[in-house]
Design an enzyme around this catalytic site. Structure first.
Site, short mmCIF file in Angstrom:
data_model
loop_
_atom_site.label_atom_id
_atom_site.label_comp_id
_atom_site.label_asym_id
_atom_site.label_seq_id
_atom_site.Cartn_x
_atom_site.Cartn_y
_atom_site.Cartn_z
N GLU A 1 0.79 -1.38 -0.12
CA GLU A 1 -0.01 0.02 0.02
C GLU A 1 0.90 1.37 -0.06
O GLU A 1 1.61 1.41 1.39
CB GLU A 1 -0.90 -0.06 1.36
CG GLU A 1 -1.33 1.29 1.30
CD GLU A 1 -2.61 1.53 2.39
OE1 GLU A 1 -2.46 0.13 3.45
OE2 GLU A 1 -3.10 2.40 3.05
N ASP B 1 -5.10 10.48 8.93
CA ASP B 1 -3.00 9.99 9.25
C ASP B 1 -2.61 10.29 10.89
O ASP B 1 -3.06 11.89 10.73
CB ASP B 1 -1.81 9.97 8.92
CG ASP B 1 -2.35 9.09 7.13
OD1 ASP B 1 -2.67 7.78 7.39
OD2 ASP B 1 -2.32 9.94 6.27
#
Lengths: 267, 403
Positions: free
Chosen positions: A52, A63
């Site tokens: 990924e 994030d």
């Protein structure tokens, strides 16, 4: 969800072998473009089954601090969107693991959804993971990925209703990304029990390939997740190892994490 | 066709919900609760009671003839949102969302803030309703709006300076969204402007549209007719949508949004999103935004923390695209000169944000001529900006100290 994708086939092969797949995340351009390419290759050589690759973005709302710091540095060092395709191509020439791009949606919109799909396919990429794109808003991407034959991984959360889980399952190809906990990326001591329940609910809604991500950082956690899911996704821990100890450390961590697959098999 | 019935998620091709799946349940819960509340007389009664007896609504309008002499002699009328409790229009929206928070049974609220006006309003409502309150504020803004940080803390809120990215409003929103994803079970996000994912753009507008509804009646009563133009500053755009909305179907009333031009809309140091940006996705909605070729958000600049935002609410993008409203840039300096002019001619010190609308109105008056009437939303008061103004105009004696 159809299982004709390379991503789905890879996951199926690992599950059939008695464990499940290890998915490894790292951002393109960290610690450098070349460094991220080398690190990705090292992950696969040390037991990561699916890559990924994150595209650094100015406003990464999903994030946590480790990945934010890495992607901010990549942007400060001059990351450009086309570096993503360069990285995919360079990695695909060296290893055969499926390569998914993880990207927030605006860069794809600005590049052009069809153009992005064409270039990603041409570079040898397998598809996209889209953290801030829900199936409801994804019609252009559904069309483009269908036309080019790319995987599309949508997220499913513990808070999602059954109807929404079904929608994610139907829209996804490759796998469904089960968000283990209510939160953002980052290592956690305990992977939430909510993940186990979510994976079960996704199966009830027809998912035949589900990977769990967020908070997984150890081989023991990989093994625990693979008891009930088809794949385990590790991100922040790999990025931290890469930042602290370079490509070698990232490879060592991958090898360690991959032992979780053996633990799962013997469990 | 009425332009006043848009309820989202889309305004033309703008709006929507570009957020992680983890937030959808919370947004659906909020949408459903708001849908029930807006049709519930008990909700309206509770909000009206607070707006009347706590905020001090209706806010008055003030005609400013000495200021208007500098605007070609046009009639200029200010809608005095600066006189609201907490000092700006932000409280209108916050009280609505605070009541909603109580109705959905959540005990903690979070908010982003730029200038601190929305943060102060949220901290105020949290104190009033007994809610735990965390405010995210870019580190740059905590420095240039230190007084508002102190106000929020005095009101019992925790203020978290955000050090990521450009350390301004955009990054405060990112951090608040991260908090919400993590704590959504017991936390409500009181969003401060008409941007973000559905239902925020429509809901925040609905809580702010009282500004225009009052002002439309007040101007009619004062002048016997509708204004020729309505002017407001636009960052995210909540005070502008608030005053525009009542006039959307009045085709003879021109609507002007004044964006923060910073050092000039032609320079990189600007926040004039509609003027120089292009459509994209940021903070949950498709709208105009300042971005580079790759779709990376470009850092904005404005002397006004409240307008220093590279995005804008989707309803504004829609109104611009159908040419119902016009959006123009106003530079830092033009805004500061207008701030000083209103202070000296009328004894009213406006917020730097609102001063952008005043500067725009000065030009507008000269264009429209002495027969025109211009309604300007004075969205906030300038107390919080005294340090910036003092530095800009060199107002404090060297070595002076407040004791």
């Amino acid at each position: 969800m159809t299982a004709t994708s390379a991503t789905a086939s890879t996951i199926r092969a690992r599950v059939d072998a008695g464990s499940g797949a290890l998915v490894g995340y790292l951002p393109v351009g960290f610690p450098s473009l070349g460094g991220s390419i080398d690190a990705a290759v090292a992950l696969v050589e040390n037991g990561v089954d699916i890559l990924e690759l994150g595209l650094p973005y100015s406003d990464p709302v999903m994030d946590g601090p480790v990945i934010q710091a890495a992607t901010q540095r990549a942007l400060a060092d001059g990351f450009r969107l086309r570096d993503g395709f360069t990285a995919v191509q360079a990695i695909a020439q060296q290893v055969s693991a499926p390569i998914l791009i993880m990207t927030y949606w605006n860069p794809v919109v600005q590049f052009g959804v069809d153009r992005f799909a064409d270039e990603l396919a041409a570079a040898g990429g397998a598809g996209l993971i889209t953290p801030d794109l829900i199936p409801d808003e994804a019609s252009t991407w559904l069309d483009a990925s269908e036309r080019v034959g790319l995987d599309r991984v949508f997220l499913a959360a513990p808070s999602s209703t059954d109807a929404r889980l079904r929608r994610s399952v139907e829209a996804s190809r490759g796998f469904v990304y089960a968000v283990s906990t209510m939160g953002i990326t980052g290592a956690r001591a305990d992977v939430d029990q909510a993940a186990r329940g979510l994976v079960g609910r996704l199966r009830e809604q027809g998912a035949d390939s589900t990977c769990v991500g967020i908070g997984i950082s150890t081989a023991a956690q990989v093994a625990e997740v693979l008891e009930y899911a088809d794949g385990a996704i590790v991100g922040s821990a790999i990025v931290k190892a890469l930042g602290d100890g370079g490509v070698e450390a990232a490879g060592e961590l991958a090898a360690e994490l991959a032992t979780g697959k053996q633990l799962a098999r013997s469990a | 066709m009425s332009l006043r019935t848009e309820a989202g998620p889309y305004f033309g091709e703008f709006g929507g919900r570009f957020v992680p799946e983890s937030l959808i349940a919370a947004l659906d819960e909020l949408s459903a609760a708001y849908e029930v509340a807006r049709n519930d007389p008990a909700f309206a009664a509770e909000l009206t009671e607070l707006l009347t007896n706590y905020v001090g609504r209706p806010s008055v309008i003030t005609e400013v003839p000495r200021f208007a002499e500098h605007a070609g002699g046009a009639r200029i009328i200010l809608k005095r949102e600066d006189l609201n409790h907490t000092g700006s229009h932000k409280v209108n929206n916050v009280l609505g969302q605070a009541i909603l928070t109580k109705r959905i049974g959540k005990t903690r609220v979070i908010a982003e803030t730029g200038a601190g006006q929305h943060g102060v309003a949220t901290a105020t409502a949290a104190a009033l309703f007994g809610l735990e309150c965390v405010i995210y504020m870019g580190e740059v803004d905590t420095e240039r709006q230190a007084l508002n940080v102190a106000r929020m803390r005095l009101l019992g809120a925790e203020v978290i300076p955000v050090t990521a990215g450009s350390r301004t409003l955009k990054d405060a929103i990112n951090e608040a969204l991260r908090d919400w994803v993590t704590n959504v079970e017991h936390t409500n996000y009181i969003f401060g402007t008409v941007a973000g994912p559905h239902p925020f753009p429509a809901m925040v507008r609905d809580f702010q549209k009282i500004i225009g509804e009052e002002a439309r009646e007040q101007v009619l009563a004062l002048t016997g007719r509708l204004p020729d133009a309505v002017a407001a500053c636009v960052g995210g755009g909540s005070n502008a949508m608030g005053i525009f909305h009542a006039f959307l179907d009045d085709q003879d009333v021109a609507l002007y949004g004044f964006e923060a031009g910073g050092e000039g809309a032609g320079t990189p140091r600007t926040a004039a999103t509609i003027t120089v940006g292009r459509p994209g996705v940021l903070h949950g909605a498709r709208s105009y935004l300042l971005q580079d070729e790759d779709g990376q958000t470009v850092e904005s600049h404005s002397i006004s923390a409240g307008l220093d935002y590279p995005g804008v609410g989707p309803e504004h993008s829609w109104l611009a695209s159908i040419h119902r409203a016009q959006y123009r840039p106003v530079t830092d300096d033009a805004a500061m000169q207008a701030l000083r002019l209103l202070s000296r001619t009328e004894g009213i010190i406006p917020a730097i944000e609102s001063a952008h609308a005043l500067a725009g109105a000065l030009d507008l008056g000269r264009e429209l001529g002495p027969d025109a009437t211009i309604l300007v939303n004075l969205s906030g008061r300038g107390d919080k900006d005294m340090e910036t103004a003092a530095r800009y105009f060199d107002l404090i004696d060297e070595g002076a100290r407040q004791s």
